[in-house]
Design a protein around this motif. Structure first.
Motif, PDB file in Angstrom:
ATOM      1  N   ASN A 133       0.803  -1.225   0.000  1.00 29.89           N
ATOM      2  CA  ASN A 133       0.000   0.000   0.000  1.00 29.89           C
ATOM      3  C   ASN A 133       0.834   1.272   0.000  1.00 29.89           C
ATOM      4  N   VAL A 134       2.154   1.139  -0.237  1.00 30.22           N
ATOM      5  CA  VAL A 134       3.025   2.324  -0.284  1.00 30.22           C
ATOM      6  C   VAL A 134       3.706   2.437  -1.641  1.00 30.22           C
ATOM      7  N   GLY A 135       4.601   1.496  -1.961  1.00 27.34           N
ATOM      8  CA  GLY A 135       5.313   1.575  -3.224  1.00 27.34           C
ATOM      9  C   GLY A 135       6.448   0.584  -3.297  1.00 27.34           C
ATOM     10  N   ARG A 136       7.236   0.721  -4.336  1.00 25.76           N
ATOM     11  CA  ARG A 136       8.344  -0.204  -4.600  1.00 25.76           C
ATOM     12  C   ARG A 136       9.680   0.473  -4.298  1.00 25.76           C
ATOM     13  N   PHE A 137      10.549  -0.289  -3.641  1.00 33.75           N
ATOM     14  CA  PHE A 137      11.860   0.192  -3.216  1.00 33.75           C
ATOM     15  C   PHE A 137      12.947  -0.663  -3.864  1.00 33.75           C
ATOM     16  N   GLY A 138      14.077  -0.035  -4.190  1.00 35.31           N
ATOM     17  CA  GLY A 138      15.237  -0.751  -4.697  1.00 35.31           C
ATOM     18  C   GLY A 138      16.432  -0.507  -3.797  1.00 35.31           C
ATOM     19  N   VAL A 139      17.404  -1.415  -3.844  1.00 34.35           N
ATOM     20  CA  VAL A 139      18.593  -1.285  -3.006  1.00 34.35           C
ATOM     21  C   VAL A 139      19.860  -1.411  -3.853  1.00 34.35           C
ATOM     22  N   SER A 140      20.869  -0.657  -3.446  1.00 38.75           N
ATOM     23  CA  SER A 140      22.213  -0.789  -3.996  1.00 38.75           C
ATOM     24  C   SER A 140      23.181  -0.398  -2.900  1.00 38.75           C
ATOM     25  N   ILE A 141      24.466  -0.610  -3.119  1.00 43.93           N
ATOM     26  CA  ILE A 141      25.466  -0.375  -2.077  1.00 43.93           C
ATOM     27  C   ILE A 141      26.640   0.416  -2.648  1.00 43.93           C
ATOM     28  N   CYS A 142      26.944   1.527  -2.048  1.00 45.39           N
ATOM     29  CA  CYS A 142      28.162   2.321  -2.235  1.00 45.39           C
ATOM     30  C   CYS A 142      28.585   2.464  -3.700  1.00 45.39           C
ATOM     31  N   TYR A 143      29.657   1.777  -4.114  1.00 47.53           N
ATOM     32  CA  TYR A 143      30.256   1.964  -5.433  1.00 47.53           C
ATOM     33  C   TYR A 143      29.293   1.616  -6.562  1.00 47.53           C
ATOM     34  N   MET A 157      12.608  -1.497 -13.107  1.00 51.44           N
ATOM     35  CA  MET A 157      11.857  -2.528 -12.394  1.00 51.44           C
ATOM     36  C   MET A 157      10.743  -1.932 -11.533  1.00 51.44           C
ATOM     37  N   GLY A 158      10.620  -0.617 -11.576  1.00 56.59           N
ATOM     38  CA  GLY A 158       9.532   0.064 -10.878  1.00 56.59           C
ATOM     39  C   GLY A 158       9.906   0.707  -9.564  1.00 56.59           C
ATOM     40  N   ALA A 159      11.195   0.695  -9.191  1.00 58.65           N
ATOM     41  CA  ALA A 159      11.593   1.276  -7.904  1.00 58.65           C
ATOM     42  C   ALA A 159      11.329   2.773  -7.891  1.00 58.65           C
ATOM     43  N   GLU A 160      10.681   3.233  -6.828  1.00 58.42           N
ATOM     44  CA  GLU A 160      10.371   4.650  -6.654  1.00 58.42           C
ATOM     45  C   GLU A 160      11.284   5.308  -5.628  1.00 58.42           C
ATOM     46  N   VAL A 161      11.899   4.494  -4.791  1.00 59.82           N
ATOM     47  CA  VAL A 161      12.873   4.953  -3.800  1.00 59.82           C
ATOM     48  C   VAL A 161      14.076   4.015  -3.883  1.00 59.82           C
ATOM     49  N   ILE A 162      15.280   4.591  -3.965  1.00 57.41           N
ATOM     50  CA  ILE A 162      16.510   3.808  -3.929  1.00 57.41           C
ATOM     51  C   ILE A 162      17.153   3.995  -2.563  1.00 57.41           C
ATOM     52  N   LEU A 163      17.375   2.883  -1.867  1.00 53.51           N
ATOM     53  CA  LEU A 163      18.017   2.878  -0.556  1.00 53.51           C
ATOM     54  C   LEU A 163      19.470   2.474  -0.762  1.00 53.51           C
ATOM     55  N   HIS A 164      20.388   3.373  -0.395  1.00 55.36           N
ATOM     56  CA  HIS A 164      21.772   3.211  -0.819  1.00 55.36           C
ATOM     57  C   HIS A 164      22.739   3.452   0.347  1.00 55.36           C
ATOM     58  N   PRO A 165      23.018   2.429   1.148  1.00 58.54           N
ATOM     59  CA  PRO A 165      24.035   2.589   2.194  1.00 58.54           C
ATOM     60  C   PRO A 165      25.431   2.662   1.584  1.00 58.54           C
ATOM     61  N   THR A 166      26.270   3.522   2.139  1.00 58.81           N
ATOM     62  CA  THR A 166      27.629   3.672   1.631  1.00 58.81           C
ATOM     63  C   THR A 166      28.601   3.767   2.797  1.00 58.81           C
ATOM     64  N   MET A 167      29.873   3.529   2.518  1.00 58.84           N
ATOM     65  CA  MET A 167      30.928   3.730   3.506  1.00 58.84           C
ATOM     66  C   MET A 167      32.069   4.439   2.802  1.00 58.84           C
ATOM     67  N   THR A 168      31.956   5.760   2.733  1.00 55.33           N
ATOM     68  CA  THR A 168      32.947   6.558   2.023  1.00 55.33           C
ATOM     69  C   THR A 168      33.717   7.399   3.019  1.00 55.33           C
ATOM     70  N   ASP A 169      35.019   7.129   3.112  1.00 58.15           N
ATOM     71  CA  ASP A 169      35.881   7.906   4.003  1.00 58.15           C
ATOM     72  C   ASP A 169      36.999   8.583   3.213  1.00 58.15           C
ATOM     73  N   THR A 170      36.765   8.756   1.908  1.00 55.48           N
ATOM     74  CA  THR A 170      37.799   9.233   1.006  1.00 55.48           C
ATOM     75  C   THR A 170      37.432  10.609   0.444  1.00 55.48           C
ATOM     76  N   ILE A 171      38.359  11.195  -0.333  1.00 57.31           N
ATOM     77  CA  ILE A 171      38.213  12.576  -0.782  1.00 57.31           C
ATOM     78  C   ILE A 171      37.252  12.724  -1.959  1.00 57.31           C
ATOM     79  N   ASP A 172      36.630  11.634  -2.397  1.00 54.85           N
ATOM     80  CA  ASP A 172      35.697  11.712  -3.517  1.00 54.85           C
ATOM     81  C   ASP A 172      34.241  11.822  -3.065  1.00 54.85           C
ATOM     82  N   ARG A 173      34.014  12.125  -1.777  1.00 53.45           N
ATOM     83  CA  ARG A 173      32.631  12.201  -1.289  1.00 53.45           C
ATOM     84  C   ARG A 173      31.848  13.298  -2.001  1.00 53.45           C
TER      85      ARG A 173
END
Length: 289
Positions: A133-143, A157-173
């Motif tokens: 009753n809300v929507g479709r979510f997609g996931v990816s990780i960092c790089y 594929m119909g994703a309306e929100v992308i959930l994207h955990p990252t671990m960036t500790d470098t100068i390219d943030r």
């Protein structure tokens, strides 16, 4: 219902070690302060740290703890990712846990940060899931987000929100912040790019709307970010265009061009094959005078 509240959690944690109790505390505090939250998202490799030496088969005691917390608070929970030990190697794996405490999906990072993330295998399966009753979510990780094909595939594929955990500790943030905005705009979706702080990231998590607009950008310290999204906005902009203008998903669908690169075995080309091995840069030799 098109309104849904997602909380990103940017927190300090150990680079090598068990951070699950600290995460439990953050969830307890978060749900006490913001009981309207329906989904919680942590950063990449937050539960057990960034060393593949902590890889464990899934399910694991850490994942079981998060299942218990999801059921306790009746929330969707994405506790970052963990190194998963499998018969064919180690994967960087994200678990999606529903409000009944059930793991409904596991996603393996497709693009380990090679050559730096050595010894980690690549996943090959795109993952979306539906919140009823809300929507479709997609996931990816960092790089993964550096490769536009990943987010474009999730959107197709119909994703309306992308959930994207990252671990960036470098100068390219700062570049990643631009990529997050671009991914949201060209795919007309919400993009939650949640980074760690301290040893597990330099912060600056960002939440972007489907027009590429910055809804919130965190600082470099610890922060809890409860954000209410409106999925009807995604649907409307995909129908009428970004700010009433471009309709990139429809244009991509209706394209006449055929991308020959993707026909080739492995997606390579003579030029790409000429770039040399995927290896860390080496120190330049300077002759002594």
């Amino acid at each position: 219902m098109s309104y849904f509240t997602i909380a990103g959690v940017q927190m300090h944690a150990l680079h090598h070690g068990d951070n699950t109790e600290a995460m439990r505390h953050r969830i307890d505090v978060l749900m006490s302060r913001f009981p309207q939250v329906q989904m919680v998202l942590f950063s990449e490799l937050m539960p057990m740290g960034a060393s593949p030496l902590h890889a464990r088969p899934l399910s694991s005691p850490a994942e079981a703890l998060f299942c218990q917390l999801a059921e306790q608070y009746r929330i969707w929970l994405i506790p970052g990712s963990m190194f998963e030990q499998c018969e064919d190697g180690i994967y960087n794996t994200l678990s999606v846990i529903n409000p009944h405490g059930q793991v409904v999906a596991r996603y393996r990072k497709m693009f380990p940060f090679r050559p730096y993330e050595a010894g980690v295998e690549s996943g090959s399966e795109f993952i979306t899931f539906d919140v009823p009753n809300v929507g479709r979510f997609g996931v990816s990780i960092c790089y993964d987000m550096w490769f536009p094909e990943t987010t474009r595939t999730l959107a197709s594929m119909g994703a309306e929100v992308i959930l994207h955990p990252t671990m960036t500790d470098t100068i390219d943030r700062d570049i990643e912040l631009a990529i997050a905005r671009t991914n949201a705009a060209v795919n007309q979706c919400y993009f939650f790019d949640i980074n760690g702080a301290g040893a597990l990231g330099n912060g600056r998590s960002i939440v972007v709307g489907p027009s590429g607009d910055v809804i919130h950008q965190a600082g470099t310290g610890e922060e809890i970010m409860p954000i209410e999204v409106d999925l009807s906005r995604v649907r409307r902009e995909r129908e009428t265009g970004l700010r009433g203008l471009g309709q990139p998903l429809k244009s991509f669908r209706d394209r006449r061009v055929d991308f020959l690169l993707y026909r080739n075995e492995g997606g390579s080309s003579p030029f790409l094959d000429s770039l040399g091995p995927l290896a860390k840069p080496q120190r330049t030799n300077i002759e002594e005078g």
